[in-house]
Design a protein around this motif. Sequence first.
Motif, PDB file in Angstrom:
ATOM      1  N   SER A 181       0.831  -1.200   0.000  1.00  0.00           N
ATOM      2  CA  SER A 181       0.000   0.000   0.000  1.00  0.00           C
ATOM      3  C   SER A 181       0.865   1.248   0.000  1.00  0.00           C
ATOM      4  O   SER A 181       2.088   1.179   0.093  1.00  0.00           O
ATOM      5  CB  SER A 181      -0.888   0.018   1.237  1.00  0.00           C
ATOM      6  OG  SER A 181      -0.118   0.358   2.359  1.00  0.00           O
TER       7      SER A 181
ATOM      8  N   GLY B 193      -0.947   7.746   4.576  1.00  0.00           N
ATOM      9  CA  GLY B 193      -1.133   7.268   3.220  1.00  0.00           C
ATOM     10  C   GLY B 193      -0.822   8.383   2.245  1.00  0.00           C
ATOM     11  O   GLY B 193      -1.344   9.482   2.379  1.00  0.00           O
TER      12      GLY B 193
ATOM     13  N   ARG C 126       0.594   3.254   2.427  1.00  0.00           N
ATOM     14  CA  ARG C 126       0.446   3.665   3.819  1.00  0.00           C
ATOM     15  C   ARG C 126       1.605   3.131   4.661  1.00  0.00           C
ATOM     16  O   ARG C 126       1.886   1.946   4.669  1.00  0.00           O
ATOM     17  CB  ARG C 126      -0.871   3.154   4.387  1.00  0.00           C
ATOM     18  CG  ARG C 126      -1.231   3.783   5.734  1.00  0.00           C
ATOM     19  CD  ARG C 126      -2.523   3.229   6.267  1.00  0.00           C
ATOM     20  NE  ARG C 126      -3.660   3.515   5.415  1.00  0.00           N
ATOM     21  CZ  ARG C 126      -4.270   4.694   5.359  1.00  0.00           C
ATOM     22  NH1 ARG C 126      -3.863   5.692   6.110  1.00  0.00           N
ATOM     23  NH2 ARG C 126      -5.292   4.878   4.559  1.00  0.00           N
TER      24      ARG C 126
END
Lengths: 325, 529
Positions: free
Chosen positions: B264, B426, B266
């Motif tokens: 991700s 993020g 994040r």
Amino acid sequence: MLSYFFRRFGQAIFVILAMIVLVFFGVNVVGDPIWMLISPEMDQQAIAATAAALGLDKPIGEQFFFFIKGLFQGDLGRSFVHGEPAILLILGRMGATMELAIAALLMAIIIGLPLGMYAGLHPDRRASRTIMAGSILGFSLPTFWVGLMLIMIFSVMIGWLPASGRGPTDTVLGIQTSLLSLEGWRHIALPALNLALLKISLMIRLARSGTREAMSMDYVKFARAKGLKESVIIRVHILKNILIPIVTVLGLEFGSLVAFSVVTETIFSWPGMGKLLLEAIQRLDRPVIVAYVMVVVVLFVFINLIIDILYSVLDPRVRLTEAKA
Amino acid sequence: MSRLLSFFRASLISCMALGSVMVHAQQELRIGVSAEPSSIDPHYHNLGPNNSLARHVFEPLVGQDPSQQLIPGLAQSWQTLNETTWEFKLRNNARFANGRPVTVEDVIASFRRAPNVPRSPASFAQFLTGMTFEQGADNKTILVKTSSPAPLVPTNLSVIAIMSKDCAEKLSTEDFNAARCDGGSGPYRFTEFKPGDRTVLERNPNYDGARPSWDKVTVRYLTSGPARVAALLAGDVDVIDNIPPADIAKLRGNANFTIAETLSNRVIYLHMDQFRENSPFITAKGGSPIKNPLRELRVRQALSMAINRQAIVDRIMDKAAVPAEQVLAKNFFGTSQKLQPSKFDLKAAQGLLADAGYKNGFKLKIHGPAGRYTNDTQIIEAIAQMFTRLGLEVEIETMPPANFFSRASTGANGLPEFSMILAGWGAGTGETSGSLRSLMGTVDKAKGSGAANRGRFSNAKLDSTLDIALATVDDKKRASLLAEASEIAFNDLGIIPVHYQTNVWASRKGLAVEARADEYTLAHKIKRQ
């Protein structure tokens, strides 16, 4: 009678005002909603502009003043998150919650009353003991766990019922309901059972103790001596008499079914106002929380009022003016 | 006999009807997602779930691929004419759902609406500041002018949805929520938005791109993790996102389901108070006040080396994470290829701590949110134990996110309240400049730097390198400048990175889900295998 209603109305207004103050300042103690709304990537100026647009940059006292001012103009405020009037958001979700609560209440009556009466009529049978033991489970098992177990058993393992969501809705008399189709009932069965579990247990206990008490009454003994059929005795002499306290309790419980369906709605993704409240609390969406509390207080006051009236109708000894004393 | 015959006929017809229902059902995709959008107005709220849904219906000029590299969107190509002018050429055949072709007029109307949506809780305005727009050579060419060199123009425009001029000028957020806008150029259009329940989309017949596999898509909001998994297992939905780590192994072992996963954007990290002489939640072990040790680099290094990242990834995150060394993993734009996750080395860490003058350790309280990031409380508990082994005396306190972020940002008279926090970040734009600037840039309101710098870390070299990078239009040069900035920031440990989360989807067998770094679940990218 009229003065009774006025007093009741006045009390309701006072309760609502007290709740508004508590919730409004309570949310503020938890935190500043702005941090739950913004996108983390926003810079300081953008954050300040958003806070100003939503009125969150002002001191809490001033925010409260504006809220009260809006209230007198019939405006409960708009959701910080959705931007729509909070009261419309709640009313839009109320139908689904009402539907769930009514289905749960019906289940409680249909399942709980016969079981409880059976246990009361035959207290020494093994089946009665099983029923009573089961009702203890119904009291003590946590709702979220039971909900997940219901899903695992009836949806995942056996595959009879859908795991979540509300069925297709039809509009009847301006009210949206999913209870007119088989698919709707298939969807509501598990969440309603989950929500009803505690009420079923309560119902069993109420019905059982009521029945046992009625059994020892002279009018039942007399009916029996008269040679009436057992079914007539149960229906006319026992059921009718135990119904009064049950109606009272169920009325109050209906309010709590509506107000506290949060857990069940979340587990079963039921699009009701409990789920909305939970999200509003998580995001500090103050207008929605305040409006929700107002709606629930009004609901409780209203239900109490109806119960009081019902009571005076069912039992002539009760008078509505008693509150004066 | 005739009755029997008619019974057969009836059952045959009903079988055929059932068959057609099943064929029809296969054209429908049912998705269960964990987070609910606040609106389907694509300009109302810059929020992951909103953007994910909006991408089905409204295209931005520039798209992002699964690892957030820029790809053509509504614009088929773009280039710089000079340092301060960008030219975008629209796709020639692009049409809105109502059949009208997309022109520059629509694009400009969209850019005018996006920053000015009333009551927006997180506006898109900052992505458009300093830009002016005008028509280029024809009505398929748009020029974007900026006052100073702005390399992030394509990146910023990749988050702004384009809609028809009619929708942009006439419709309110309520109108959008009632699915009244027919001016999207994406593969789908909205047919129904039921807050708390579902959003229904149908295929846009006028879409000029590849025809998606599904005629109808139902996105349902299943916020509870176990319930979401159960809905997939029960066949209520075909695809779910955000699988709870504890369930990943179980689904992986089940032949009826397929897992799709990717790194991700994040990162989970520790932010440390580096601006107070005496930090409120740090004392000597006996409780007497001491100078803030977190301002000392060797202490920060010791803390970073004391964290066994692999153990956290393996045991707490069930392998749905990767040890982190900077704000974004190395396949993203502007990251450093040189940085490595701190190696777990307790002995060396203790040595560093002793060198810094904290041989006997100190007392520290770590704060964090409970339930905002995957397994956040358990991660904090694990880190507290690791710091205890290092020789500190550690307490932890977790609280609801609503409470935590407010206190962590402005809890102490407008300043961050805590000494050390665990948080996550993020990078929505998929490159490092914004993240470095927000998390570790010196706090400067006028410049918009350090907006999420809850430790008030400040490094002049980092600031100046970022300033240069943000004025460098050449992608290659900017990438290397940002890599350098990352190295400055993380060699100085402005924050201590812990791990990058993995995004995980699960689907019934036979479907291929595009695993994306930005957590978007895009129906038109879900294909039959």
